[in-house]
Scaffold this motif. Structure first.
Motif, PDB file in Angstrom:
ATOM      1  N   ASP A  29     -13.948  -8.875  -4.507  1.00 21.42           N
ATOM      2  CA  ASP A  29     -12.787  -9.619  -4.034  1.00 21.42           C
ATOM      3  C   ASP A  29     -11.849  -8.689  -3.265  1.00 21.42           C
ATOM      4  O   ASP A  29     -11.574  -7.562  -3.679  1.00 21.42           O
ATOM      5  CB  ASP A  29     -12.027 -10.242  -5.214  1.00 21.42           C
ATOM      6  CG  ASP A  29     -12.875 -11.296  -5.921  1.00 21.42           C
ATOM      7  OD1 ASP A  29     -13.744 -11.875  -5.259  1.00 21.42           O
ATOM      8  OD2 ASP A  29     -12.669 -11.506  -7.127  1.00 21.42           O
ATOM      9  N   VAL A  30     -11.388  -9.149  -2.127  1.00 22.59           N
ATOM     10  CA  VAL A  30     -10.443  -8.396  -1.319  1.00 22.59           C
ATOM     11  C   VAL A  30      -9.037  -8.811  -1.719  1.00 22.59           C
ATOM     12  O   VAL A  30      -8.740 -10.001  -1.822  1.00 22.59           O
ATOM     13  CB  VAL A  30     -10.679  -8.654   0.185  1.00 22.59           C
ATOM     14  CG1 VAL A  30      -9.657  -7.903   1.017  1.00 22.59           C
ATOM     15  CG2 VAL A  30     -12.095  -8.253   0.564  1.00 22.59           C
ATOM     16  N   ALA A  31      -8.214  -7.817  -1.986  1.00 18.89           N
ATOM     17  CA  ALA A  31      -6.855  -8.116  -2.416  1.00 18.89           C
ATOM     18  C   ALA A  31      -6.122  -8.861  -1.316  1.00 18.89           C
ATOM     19  O   ALA A  31      -6.132  -8.441  -0.153  1.00 18.89           O
ATOM     20  CB  ALA A  31      -6.117  -6.820  -2.754  1.00 18.89           C
ATOM     21  N   PRO A  32      -5.501  -9.987  -1.632  1.00 11.10           N
ATOM     22  CA  PRO A  32      -4.792 -10.745  -0.605  1.00 11.10           C
ATOM     23  C   PRO A  32      -3.539 -10.011  -0.149  1.00 11.10           C
ATOM     24  O   PRO A  32      -2.914  -9.271  -0.905  1.00 11.10           O
ATOM     25  CB  PRO A  32      -4.430 -12.053  -1.323  1.00 11.10           C
ATOM     26  CG  PRO A  32      -4.382 -11.683  -2.775  1.00 11.10           C
ATOM     27  CD  PRO A  32      -5.415 -10.615  -2.961  1.00 11.10           C
ATOM     28  N   VAL A  33      -3.208 -10.204   1.090  1.00 14.80           N
ATOM     29  CA  VAL A  33      -1.984  -9.613   1.626  1.00 14.80           C
ATOM     30  C   VAL A  33      -0.800 -10.425   1.132  1.00 14.80           C
ATOM     31  O   VAL A  33      -0.778 -11.649   1.266  1.00 14.80           O
ATOM     32  CB  VAL A  33      -2.020  -9.610   3.168  1.00 14.80           C
ATOM     33  CG1 VAL A  33      -0.711  -9.075   3.728  1.00 14.80           C
ATOM     34  CG2 VAL A  33      -3.198  -8.784   3.660  1.00 14.80           C
ATOM     35  N   PRO A  34       0.195  -9.770   0.504  1.00 16.03           N
ATOM     36  CA  PRO A  34       1.348 -10.520   0.016  1.00 16.03           C
ATOM     37  C   PRO A  34       2.040 -11.252   1.161  1.00 16.03           C
ATOM     38  O   PRO A  34       2.240 -10.706   2.241  1.00 16.03           O
ATOM     39  CB  PRO A  34       2.256  -9.437  -0.592  1.00 16.03           C
ATOM     40  CG  PRO A  34       1.345  -8.283  -0.850  1.00 16.03           C
ATOM     41  CD  PRO A  34       0.293  -8.344   0.202  1.00 16.03           C
ATOM     42  N   ALA A  35       2.375 -12.488   0.898  1.00 18.69           N
ATOM     43  CA  ALA A  35       3.049 -13.288   1.921  1.00 18.69           C
ATOM     44  C   ALA A  35       4.537 -12.967   1.918  1.00 18.69           C
ATOM     45  O   ALA A  35       5.155 -12.819   0.861  1.00 18.69           O
ATOM     46  CB  ALA A  35       2.845 -14.774   1.635  1.00 18.69           C
ATOM     47  N   PRO A  36       5.116 -12.814   3.097  1.00 18.43           N
ATOM     48  CA  PRO A  36       6.568 -12.560   3.134  1.00 18.43           C
ATOM     49  C   PRO A  36       7.330 -13.733   2.527  1.00 18.43           C
ATOM     50  O   PRO A  36       6.929 -14.889   2.646  1.00 18.43           O
ATOM     51  CB  PRO A  36       6.863 -12.420   4.633  1.00 18.43           C
ATOM     52  CG  PRO A  36       5.542 -12.251   5.303  1.00 18.43           C
ATOM     53  CD  PRO A  36       4.521 -12.873   4.429  1.00 18.43           C
ATOM     54  N   VAL A  92      -5.829  -2.576   0.916  1.00 18.41           N
ATOM     55  CA  VAL A  92      -5.352  -3.118  -0.360  1.00 18.41           C
ATOM     56  C   VAL A  92      -3.855  -2.855  -0.482  1.00 18.41           C
ATOM     57  O   VAL A  92      -3.436  -1.690  -0.485  1.00 18.41           O
ATOM     58  CB  VAL A  92      -6.102  -2.490  -1.550  1.00 18.41           C
ATOM     59  CG1 VAL A  92      -5.572  -3.036  -2.872  1.00 18.41           C
ATOM     60  CG2 VAL A  92      -7.596  -2.743  -1.430  1.00 18.41           C
ATOM     61  N   PRO A  93      -3.023  -3.883  -0.590  1.00 20.19           N
ATOM     62  CA  PRO A  93      -1.581  -3.667  -0.735  1.00 20.19           C
ATOM     63  C   PRO A  93      -1.259  -2.938  -2.032  1.00 20.19           C
ATOM     64  O   PRO A  93      -1.786  -3.270  -3.098  1.00 20.19           O
ATOM     65  CB  PRO A  93      -1.007  -5.096  -0.739  1.00 20.19           C
ATOM     66  CG  PRO A  93      -2.080  -5.947  -0.114  1.00 20.19           C
ATOM     67  CD  PRO A  93      -3.369  -5.316  -0.497  1.00 20.19           C
ATOM     68  N   THR A  94      -0.386  -1.948  -1.944  1.00 22.27           N
ATOM     69  CA  THR A  94       0.016  -1.142  -3.097  1.00 22.27           C
ATOM     70  C   THR A  94       1.539  -1.172  -3.199  1.00 22.27           C
ATOM     71  O   THR A  94       2.230  -0.909  -2.207  1.00 22.27           O
ATOM     72  CB  THR A  94      -0.459   0.313  -2.934  1.00 22.27           C
ATOM     73  OG1 THR A  94      -1.877   0.326  -2.732  1.00 22.27           O
ATOM     74  CG2 THR A  94      -0.119   1.131  -4.161  1.00 22.27           C
ATOM     75  N   PRO A  95       2.084  -1.496  -4.379  1.00 19.80           N
ATOM     76  CA  PRO A  95       3.548  -1.536  -4.504  1.00 19.80           C
ATOM     77  C   PRO A  95       4.140  -0.133  -4.450  1.00 19.80           C
ATOM     78  O   PRO A  95       3.571   0.824  -4.976  1.00 19.80           O
ATOM     79  CB  PRO A  95       3.763  -2.189  -5.879  1.00 19.80           C
ATOM     80  CG  PRO A  95       2.503  -1.902  -6.638  1.00 19.80           C
ATOM     81  CD  PRO A  95       1.395  -1.879  -5.634  1.00 19.80           C
ATOM     82  N   ALA A  96       5.287  -0.036  -3.803  1.00 19.37           N
ATOM     83  CA  ALA A  96       5.995   1.242  -3.688  1.00 19.37           C
ATOM     84  C   ALA A  96       7.317   1.140  -4.440  1.00 19.37           C
ATOM     85  O   ALA A  96       8.146   0.279  -4.126  1.00 19.37           O
ATOM     86  CB  ALA A  96       6.239   1.589  -2.218  1.00 19.37           C
ATOM     87  N   PRO A  97       7.535   1.993  -5.452  1.00 15.01           N
ATOM     88  CA  PRO A  97       8.777   1.908  -6.231  1.00 15.01           C
ATOM     89  C   PRO A  97       9.969   2.455  -5.445  1.00 15.01           C
ATOM     90  O   PRO A  97       9.830   3.317  -4.568  1.00 15.01           O
ATOM     91  CB  PRO A  97       8.475   2.772  -7.456  1.00 15.01           C
ATOM     92  CG  PRO A  97       7.464   3.770  -6.969  1.00 15.01           C
ATOM     93  CD  PRO A  97       6.634   3.041  -5.957  1.00 15.01           C
ATOM     94  N   ARG A  98      11.130   1.938  -5.767  1.00 18.97           N
ATOM     95  CA  ARG A  98      12.342   2.445  -5.137  1.00 18.97           C
ATOM     96  C   ARG A  98      12.623   3.857  -5.630  1.00 18.97           C
ATOM     97  O   ARG A  98      12.120   4.294  -6.655  1.00 18.97           O
ATOM     98  CB  ARG A  98      13.523   1.540  -5.465  1.00 18.97           C
ATOM     99  CG  ARG A  98      13.313   0.107  -5.040  1.00 18.97           C
ATOM    100  CD  ARG A  98      14.567  -0.692  -5.226  1.00 18.97           C
ATOM    101  NE  ARG A  98      14.330  -2.117  -5.000  1.00 18.97           N
ATOM    102  CZ  ARG A  98      15.285  -2.969  -4.716  1.00 18.97           C
ATOM    103  NH1 ARG A  98      16.534  -2.568  -4.611  1.00 18.97           N
ATOM    104  NH2 ARG A  98      15.005  -4.246  -4.532  1.00 18.97           N
ATOM    105  N   ASP A  99      13.438   4.533  -4.868  1.00 16.64           N
ATOM    106  CA  ASP A  99      13.819   5.915  -5.165  1.00 16.64           C
ATOM    107  C   ASP A  99      12.609   6.840  -5.142  1.00 16.64           C
ATOM    108  O   ASP A  99      12.645   7.932  -5.716  1.00 16.64           O
ATOM    109  CB  ASP A  99      14.523   6.025  -6.529  1.00 16.64           C
ATOM    110  CG  ASP A  99      15.812   5.209  -6.569  1.00 16.64           C
ATOM    111  OD1 ASP A  99      16.459   5.108  -5.505  1.00 16.64           O
ATOM    112  OD2 ASP A  99      16.134   4.660  -7.635  1.00 16.64           O
ATOM    113  N   GLY A 100      11.546   6.395  -4.473  1.00 17.80           N
ATOM    114  CA  GLY A 100      10.377   7.240  -4.290  1.00 17.80           C
ATOM    115  C   GLY A 100      10.177   7.514  -2.818  1.00 17.80           C
ATOM    116  O   GLY A 100      11.143   7.655  -2.057  1.00 17.80           O
TER     117      GLY A 100
END
Length: 213
Positions: free
Chosen positions: A87-94, A185-193
């Protein structure tokens, strides 16, 4: 039939002629089975010939097993024939929420993360991000690809998608730990990083966190 032929026939012998025509000699009869067996037992070894020696059995090495750490699937169909595609990770929708994050590069360049943006030295439009804004970034080290990554605000978070860049994209959290992004694959980026586009570092912070709006 002549008298001689009649006499020969009566005596069981083969006549020399038949109606005056010479008769060819009769071939000898084959020996009886008992006589043939007796003859074979009395035949000298030189006539019988040497018996062929039995062929030596060929021994082949058996299965000695696989090296440690390897496994083998027996009597199974090839993985490519029966394994479903991953399965290909879906692109998060704005979404319609308002982003309060921005990227700040080491040269002072700031980029607001609103919707979807394409980051690179000279990014081209991407079909997977049709509404993304292309933003060119000056990279003196040239470690950043022309179309390096997509940065997107969705579901109250920043998501980073590496676009098969040459030097990769890494997410840095507040403690300094790095996480490599899997291309596509979309990866979440934390704030202050931060986000490393190749070797080009961009800090991820809330807008106005340094006193500017």
């Amino acid at each position: 039939m002549s008298a001689d032929d009649a006499a020969a026939r009566a005596g069981g012998a083969q006549p020399d002629t038949w109606n005056g025509v010479p008769v060819p000699p009769r071939p000898p009869l084959p020996p009886l089975p008992d006589e043939q067996a007796a003859a074979s037992t009395t035949r000298p070894d030189s006539e019988q010939g040497e018996k062929p020696e039995a062929s030596e059995a060929v021994t082949r090495p058996g299965f000695i097993g696989l090296p440690p750490g390897m496994q083998a699937d027996i009597d199974t169909i090839p993985a490519s024939a029966g394994t479903p595609a991953p399965d290909v990770a879906p692109v998060p929708a704005p979404d319609d929420s308002t982003s309060d994050c921005e990227l700040e590069f080491e040269d002072g360049t700031r980029i607001a993360v609103d919707g979807s943006i394409l980051i690179g030295r000279d990014p081209n439009a991407q079909s997977t991000f049709p509404d993304a804004q292309s933003i060119a970034v000056v990279d003196v080290s040239r470690s950043m690809s022309k179309t390096h990554a997509a940065v997107q605000w969705s579901r109250g978070a920043v998501w980073v998608t590496d676009l098969n860049s040459t030097n990769g994209t890494r997410i840095i959290d507040a403690s300094g730990r790095e996480t490599a992004c899997v291309p596509g694959v979309p990866t979440p980026a934390p704030r202050d990083g931060g986000i490393l586009f190749g070797r080009a570092l961009a800090s991820l912070r809330a807008r106005g966190s340094d006193g500017t709006g």
